[in-house]
Design an enzyme around this catalytic site. Structure first.
Site, PDB file in Angstrom:
ATOM      1  CB  CYS A  86      -1.117   0.004   1.277  1.00  0.00           C
ATOM      2  SG  CYS A  86      -2.276   1.258   1.078  1.00  0.00           S
ATOM      3  CG  HIS A 195      -2.931  -3.906   3.634  1.00  0.00           C
ATOM      4  ND1 HIS A 195      -2.098  -3.065   4.470  1.00  0.00           N
ATOM      5  CD2 HIS A 195      -3.713  -2.757   2.861  1.00  0.00           C
ATOM      6  CE1 HIS A 195      -2.318  -1.758   4.007  1.00  0.00           C
ATOM      7  NE2 HIS A 195      -3.130  -1.535   3.213  1.00  0.00           N
ATOM      8  CD  GLU A 197      -0.321  -5.703   6.096  1.00  0.00           C
ATOM      9  OE1 GLU A 197      -0.577  -4.404   6.074  1.00  0.00           O
ATOM     10  OE2 GLU A 197      -0.181  -6.036   4.990  1.00  0.00           O
TER      11      GLU A 197
END
Length: 231
Positions: A86, A195, A197
């Protein structure tokens, strides 16, 4: 144990999430501060998401000049694996480690949703545990997520297989050719808007085949780079 640096800039939001993803993958996360040049001998680097410097001027435009970026650019040019997520992707384009640029979403609104991606390139340092053509689901949250580049650059990315991910189904931000992530020519630098994560631990990720919040499709980003480091 491999050591993966996670950089924090003023306004970074997802550094702790990225560090947790690194830990769950089986590596040691190493905190790196934007104002320091020392990468502490890490084996790879993650530039996490957020709004570095409040996205003033352009998203990532100020962070590109942070002292740590001099070391990251030098390391990346020598083969250091670098993942930009991002805002990290935005910083990589501003630092010219990846081509193109990020601008406001075409609908001019912040978007937050579970996003399906098509894996286009499973040969980078960060995608080796995926399969080309595979569909994965990871969260997306951005307001400056529209990837743009001129036609010759887009053709070059396509021709060299450097489009790593595309949005599957709906293009949520108007990115050219549905591009969600790209790599450099060597494949050690990858940037993407969604994302991974946030999709590494059952019970806390997107909905998946095994039920609500069961999705862990993002974890393989981090295990991929570990396997890349050992050959």
């Amino acid at each position: 144990m491999a050591r993966i640096g996670v950089v924090t800039f003023p306004g970074t939001l997802d550094d702790r999430d990225a560090a947790r993803a690194v830990r769950l993958a089986g590596a040691e996360p190493v905190a790196l501060w934007h104002a320091e040049r020392d990468l502490q001998g890490v084996d790879a680097v993650v530039l996490p998401g957020g709004f570095s410097y409040g996205d003033y001027l352009r998203a990532g435009a100020i962070s590109r000049f942070a002292p740590v970026m001099d070391s990251i650019v030098d390391g990346a040019n020598r083969g250091l694996p670098v993942l930009g997520i991002c805002n990290g992707f935005q910083i990589l384009t501003e630092a010219h480690l990846l081509p193109g640029s990020m601008i406001k979403n075409d609908h001019l609104h912040f978007i937050c949703r579970e996003q399906t991606l098509s894996v286009e390139n499973a040969d980078t340092a960060w995608t080796r545990e995926y399969t080309a053509g595979e569909r994965i689901t990871i969260p997306l949250k951005n307001q400056d997520g529209q990837y743009v580049a001129d036609e010759s650059t887009l053709d070059e990315l396509e021709g060299e297989g450097r489009v790593v991910f595309r949005y599957d189904g709906w293009n949520p931000n108007g990115s050219r050719r549905g591009i969600a992530g790209i790599s450099n020519a060597a494949g050690n630098v990858v940037g993407l808007m969604p994302h991974p994560e946030h999709a590494v631990e059952a019970g806390f990720g997107p909905d998946g085949a095994n039920g609500p919040r069961s999705g862990t499709d993002g974890l393989r980003f981090f295990t991929s780079v570990l396997h890349s480091l050992v050959g």
